[in-house]
Motif scaffolding. Structure first.
Motif, mmCIF file in Angstrom:
data_model
loop_
_atom_site.group_PDB
_atom_site.id
_atom_site.type_symbol
_atom_site.label_atom_id
_atom_site.label_comp_id
_atom_site.label_asym_id
_atom_site.label_seq_id
_atom_site.Cartn_x
_atom_site.Cartn_y
_atom_site.Cartn_z
ATOM 1 N N PRO A 55 22.944 33.848 -5.935
ATOM 2 C CA PRO A 55 24.223 33.181 -5.678
ATOM 3 C C PRO A 55 24.947 33.815 -4.497
ATOM 4 O O PRO A 55 25.127 35.031 -4.435
ATOM 5 C CB PRO A 55 24.990 33.383 -6.987
ATOM 6 N N LEU A 56 25.306 32.975 -3.538
ATOM 7 C CA LEU A 56 25.889 33.443 -2.288
ATOM 8 C C LEU A 56 27.347 33.017 -2.208
ATOM 9 O O LEU A 56 27.637 31.821 -2.104
ATOM 10 C CB LEU A 56 25.107 32.864 -1.106
ATOM 11 N N PRO A 57 28.286 33.944 -2.265
ATOM 12 C CA PRO A 57 29.695 33.569 -2.148
ATOM 13 C C PRO A 57 29.986 33.010 -0.754
ATOM 14 O O PRO A 57 29.444 33.481 0.251
ATOM 15 C CB PRO A 57 30.447 34.888 -2.367
ATOM 16 N N VAL A 58 30.818 32.004 -0.703
ATOM 17 C CA VAL A 58 31.295 31.453 0.562
ATOM 18 C C VAL A 58 32.815 31.344 0.494
ATOM 19 O O VAL A 58 33.397 31.293 -0.585
ATOM 20 C CB VAL A 58 30.670 30.073 0.860
ATOM 21 N N ARG A 59 33.447 31.333 1.659
ATOM 22 C CA ARG A 59 34.909 31.287 1.718
ATOM 23 C C ARG A 59 35.347 30.102 2.559
ATOM 24 O O ARG A 59 34.782 29.858 3.633
ATOM 25 C CB ARG A 59 35.455 32.592 2.322
ATOM 26 N N PRO A 60 36.362 29.363 2.101
ATOM 27 C CA PRO A 60 36.811 28.206 2.883
ATOM 28 C C PRO A 60 37.577 28.648 4.121
ATOM 29 O O PRO A 60 38.448 29.513 4.065
ATOM 30 C CB PRO A 60 37.720 27.452 1.900
ATOM 31 N N ALA A 61 37.233 28.042 5.247
ATOM 32 C CA ALA A 61 37.977 28.273 6.484
ATOM 33 C C ALA A 61 38.972 27.150 6.719
ATOM 34 O O ALA A 61 40.117 27.391 7.103
ATOM 35 C CB ALA A 61 37.015 28.384 7.671
ATOM 36 N N HIS A 62 38.525 25.902 6.512
ATOM 37 C CA HIS A 62 39.473 24.791 6.529
ATOM 38 C C HIS A 62 38.879 23.595 5.783
ATOM 39 O O HIS A 62 37.669 23.540 5.535
ATOM 40 C CB HIS A 62 39.905 24.403 7.960
#
Length: 262
Positions: free
Chosen positions: A238-245
């Motif tokens: 599982p790879l965390p991702v972060r919202p940019a927009h």
């Protein structure tokens, strides 16, 4: 600028939420939002992946193509993402299914590209173990780069047709995507836009080569046996991702997500 491009509502980041991005000459607001990511320390290139999926996760419609699930909002940002890239990286199967031909930058976005010092021409790099070029990419005055292996049965043919510098051999039996990115960067192609398909994106993610994922969520349900945006027989860690927009138009959501940093 095409006349039918839609406005886009900003949902994220929160300090810009509620703003509406109207179509504009040269698209300065979208150029700011979609500026290509910088390469990570120690790397020569940066990879942005661009994919679309329906609400139930399909990366293609019943015709097997992504074009049947996209729309004008997706097209508006797609134009800008291509305009800020040096090269589009795509798997041969996707290039065949989607009918790829040599790429061009839209006329209204060329001035901004020139101001960044980028080559006016947008390059195309095809990942193909077989070396079988799609019909639309044969016999053109702007041949693609082909990323392949020493075992490619058409290696000599490719070199004769495209020129040796455009055939990137990056592995014995399987393509080494990291080495391919280095080879592209050595040719001045450091801003990479990966357009799939899902298996190529999975390989890039598994090798920790993707910096951003721009994922459009199309307001459709299709069910069926469609591929997902990331597809493979084995689980990824599982790879965390972060919202940019996150942008919106008529039910379609256009997200930009950051991967693999910090």
């Amino acid at each position: 600028m095409p006349r039918d491009l839609p406005p886009l509502d900003v949902l994220l980041p929160l300090d810009q939420a509620g703003a509406t991005l109207l179509p504009a000459d040269c698209e300065p607001a979208l150029h700011d939002l979609y500026a290509h990511p910088a390469a990570r320390p120690g790397r020569s290139s940066a990879v942005r992946a661009n994919m679309i999926a329906t609400l139930d996760g399909a990366a293609q419609g019943p015709d097997g193509r992504s074009r049947s699930i996209n729309g004008p909002a997706d097209w508006r940002v797609f134009r800008v993402m291509r305009a800020v890239a040096d090269v589009v990286l795509v798997g041969a199967g996707t290039a065949r299914a989607e009918g790829y031909t040599p790429l061009t930058v839209p006329a209204d976005l060329r001035a901004a590209r020139a101001a960044r010092g980028q080559d006016p021409a947008l390059a195309l790099a095809l990942v193909s173990a077989s070396g079988d070029l799609p019909p639309g990419l044969r016999g053109t005055d702007r041949p693609p780069y082909v990323v392949t292996t020493e075992a490619c049965p058409r290696l000599a043919e490719l070199r004769a047709e495209l020129g040796a510098d455009r055939v990137l051999v990056t592995g014995a039996d399987t393509v080494d995507l990291g080495a391919a990115l280095v080879a592209l960067a050595e040719r001045g192609l450091a801003r990479v836009l990966a357009e799939g398909g899902p298996r190529l994106l999975t390989d890039l993610v598994r090798a920790d080569l993707v910096d951003e994922l721009c994922l459009t969520t199309s307001p459709l349900l299709v069910a069926g046996p469609a591929l997902r945006a990331v597809q493979g027989p084995e689980w990824l860690d599982p790879l965390p991702v972060r919202p940019a927009h996150l942008l919106h138009h008529d039910g379609m959501l256009l997200g930009r997500w950051t991967l693999g940093r910090g």
